[in-house]
Design a protein around this motif. Structure first.
Motif, short mmCIF file in Angstrom:
data_model
loop_
_atom_site.label_atom_id
_atom_site.label_comp_id
_atom_site.label_asym_id
_atom_site.label_seq_id
_atom_site.Cartn_x
_atom_site.Cartn_y
_atom_site.Cartn_z
N UNK A 37 18.07 61.58 -35.41
CA UNK A 37 17.08 61.40 -36.48
C UNK A 37 15.90 60.53 -36.04
N UNK A 38 16.04 59.82 -34.92
CA UNK A 38 15.06 58.80 -34.53
C UNK A 38 14.26 59.17 -33.29
N UNK A 39 14.13 60.44 -33.01
CA UNK A 39 13.51 60.88 -31.75
C UNK A 39 12.08 60.37 -31.60
N UNK A 40 11.30 60.46 -32.66
CA UNK A 40 9.88 60.07 -32.56
C UNK A 40 9.72 58.60 -32.22
N UNK A 41 10.43 57.73 -32.92
CA UNK A 41 10.32 56.30 -32.66
C UNK A 41 10.91 55.91 -31.32
N UNK A 42 12.05 56.53 -30.95
CA UNK A 42 12.67 56.23 -29.65
C UNK A 42 11.75 56.64 -28.49
N UNK A 43 11.08 57.77 -28.64
CA UNK A 43 10.16 58.22 -27.60
C UNK A 43 8.98 57.26 -27.46
N UNK A 44 8.51 56.73 -28.59
CA UNK A 44 7.35 55.84 -28.58
C UNK A 44 7.62 54.54 -27.84
N UNK A 45 8.89 54.07 -27.86
CA UNK A 45 9.21 52.80 -27.21
C UNK A 45 9.90 53.01 -25.86
N UNK A 46 10.00 54.24 -25.41
CA UNK A 46 10.52 54.51 -24.07
C UNK A 46 12.02 54.56 -23.94
N UNK A 47 12.75 54.74 -25.03
CA UNK A 47 14.20 54.87 -24.92
C UNK A 47 14.57 56.21 -24.29
N UNK A 48 15.74 56.25 -23.68
CA UNK A 48 16.23 57.48 -23.08
C UNK A 48 17.53 57.89 -23.77
N UNK B 216 17.82 65.36 -42.87
CA UNK B 216 19.14 66.00 -42.81
C UNK B 216 20.02 65.28 -41.77
N UNK B 217 19.43 64.95 -40.63
CA UNK B 217 20.19 64.26 -39.58
C UNK B 217 20.62 62.87 -40.03
N UNK B 218 19.79 62.22 -40.85
CA UNK B 218 20.19 60.91 -41.38
C UNK B 218 21.42 61.06 -42.27
N UNK B 219 21.43 62.09 -43.10
CA UNK B 219 22.59 62.32 -43.96
C UNK B 219 23.82 62.66 -43.12
N UNK B 220 23.61 63.36 -42.01
CA UNK B 220 24.72 63.65 -41.11
C UNK B 220 25.27 62.36 -40.51
N UNK B 221 24.36 61.46 -40.12
CA UNK B 221 24.81 60.17 -39.58
C UNK B 221 25.59 59.39 -40.64
N UNK B 222 25.10 59.41 -41.88
CA UNK B 222 25.82 58.71 -42.95
C UNK B 222 27.20 59.34 -43.17
N UNK C 214 12.24 45.45 -31.82
CA UNK C 214 11.97 46.87 -32.06
C UNK C 214 10.95 47.14 -33.14
N UNK C 215 9.98 46.26 -33.28
CA UNK C 215 8.98 46.41 -34.35
C UNK C 215 8.19 47.70 -34.21
N UNK C 216 7.79 48.06 -32.99
CA UNK C 216 7.00 49.27 -32.79
C UNK C 216 7.76 50.52 -33.23
N UNK C 217 9.04 50.55 -32.91
CA UNK C 217 9.86 51.69 -33.33
C UNK C 217 9.99 51.74 -34.85
N UNK C 218 10.22 50.55 -35.46
CA UNK C 218 10.42 50.51 -36.91
C UNK C 218 9.15 50.92 -37.67
N UNK C 219 8.00 50.66 -37.10
CA UNK C 219 6.76 51.08 -37.76
C UNK C 219 6.71 52.61 -37.91
N UNK C 220 7.43 53.31 -37.02
CA UNK C 220 7.46 54.76 -37.07
C UNK C 220 8.67 55.27 -37.86
N UNK C 221 9.86 54.78 -37.50
CA UNK C 221 11.09 55.32 -38.08
C UNK C 221 11.49 54.68 -39.40
N UNK C 222 11.26 53.35 -39.52
CA UNK C 222 11.73 52.63 -40.70
C UNK C 222 10.69 51.59 -41.15
#
Length: 302
Positions: free
Chosen positions: A189-200, A259-265, A71-79
């Motif tokens: 919280x991860x919509x942008x990275x998930x979209x970039x790698x084709x997750x649904x 905010x969504x990350x804090x909600x997940x935590x 998941x390197x491509x996703x992590x470059x965006x999200x983390x």
């Protein structure tokens, strides 16, 4: 450079890969294990818990390495601070550590065959998540994989300390289903990275607003009902009800990725709270289920 420098470096790399997931793996596993400790002599408790830590460490490290290598491509965006996208570790270096973590994980289960079902379950779950298209779909990613992964975590955490009981198995099944139903929170919280790698994920399939409505008014009540049927709600009815209501409120706020990350935590803290309730019962502590006016917490544990 000192003799211990390579050890410090590997510890730093391990923390870099795994620190975000401690509140859903090592910490809750340890909390749940406390409920299995009553009646055991102190030396056995210490020995068994150290063995549990030796299983939990490659449990989380193997998963993090698998997930982040693929998941390197996703992590470059999200983390981007993670070891691979930040340049701290190369892909080849991560693969070598992955092989070591997997070998250690399987080796421990061979040494202690009672944990073999949980070990196999987790290896297959990680493969499902990282190597199949179904593992990128909201149902497979959370409803299936998070349920089986949580079962492996909690079942092994108890069995590493003492033999499983009908009650401990009921708690494991209930909490695993609870997690599988509402871990979709992490995907808000991860919509942008998930979209970039084709997750649904749920937000990408049903939209941000639609997914929040589904989680809040369908999946969260279903998850709470599972806790009720698993006889867990009775352990701290007011506290568990209020924390779930607060979680629902936070989900509907749509306050942005931070905010969504804090909600997940907050969700992970509820996860730990639920397991603390089960352990308190095992220790014969009475949880009155009250919330302190100063914040969320237990009041009146005797």
């Amino acid at each position: 450079m000192t003799v211990l420098s390579p050890i410090y470096r590997e510890l730093d790399i391990f923390l870099g890969f795994s620190w975000r997931d401690w509140s859903t793996t090592i910490i809750p596993g340890s909390i749940f294990a406390i409920g299995a400790m009553p009646g055991l002599p102190i030396p056995s408790i210490i020995t068994n818990y150290l063995f549990l830590v030796s299983w939990l460490t490659p449990y989380i490290y193997f998963f993090n390495l698998s997930n982040q290598i693929t998941g390197v491509d996703e992590d470059r965006i999200n983390k981007p601070d993670r070891p691979i996208p930040s340049g701290k570790v190369t892909i080849s270096g991560a693969i070598r550590r992955w092989a070591a973590a997997l070998s250690t994980f399987i080796g421990i289960s061979i040494y202690e065959p009672s944990l073999l079902p949980e070990t196999i379950c987790w290896v297959l779950t990680v493969a499902f998540l990282c190597l199949t298209s179904a593992g990128s779909h909201w149902f497979g990613k959370n409803c299936v994989a998070m349920t089986t992964g949580t079962w492996a975590l909690l079942s092994a955490s108890w069995k590493a300390i003492a033999p499983a009981t009908p009650k401990s198995n009921t708690y494991v099944y209930a909490v695993s289903l609870w997690a599988g139903l509402i871990t979709h929170i992490q995907d808000l919280r991860d919509i942008q990275g998930d979209a970039a790698v084709g997750r649904k994920t749920l937000p990408l399939v049903f939209g941000d607003r639609g997914s929040r409505l589904i989680i809040t008014f369908l999946l969260l009540p279903a998850a709470y009902w599972v806790l009720w049927m698993g006889d867990i709600v009775r352990l701290a009815p007011f506290t568990l009800a209020m924390t779930h209501i607060i979680l629902a409120y936070r989900i509907m706020q749509a306050g942005g990725p931070r905010y969504d990350h804090k909600t997940y935590m907050f969700y992970t803290y509820i996860f730990c709270l639920i397991l603390a309730c089960t352990s308190a019962e095992g220790l014969n502590l009475k949880v009155l289920g009250l919330i302190s006016p100063m914040g969320l917490g237990w009041k009146g544990v005797v």
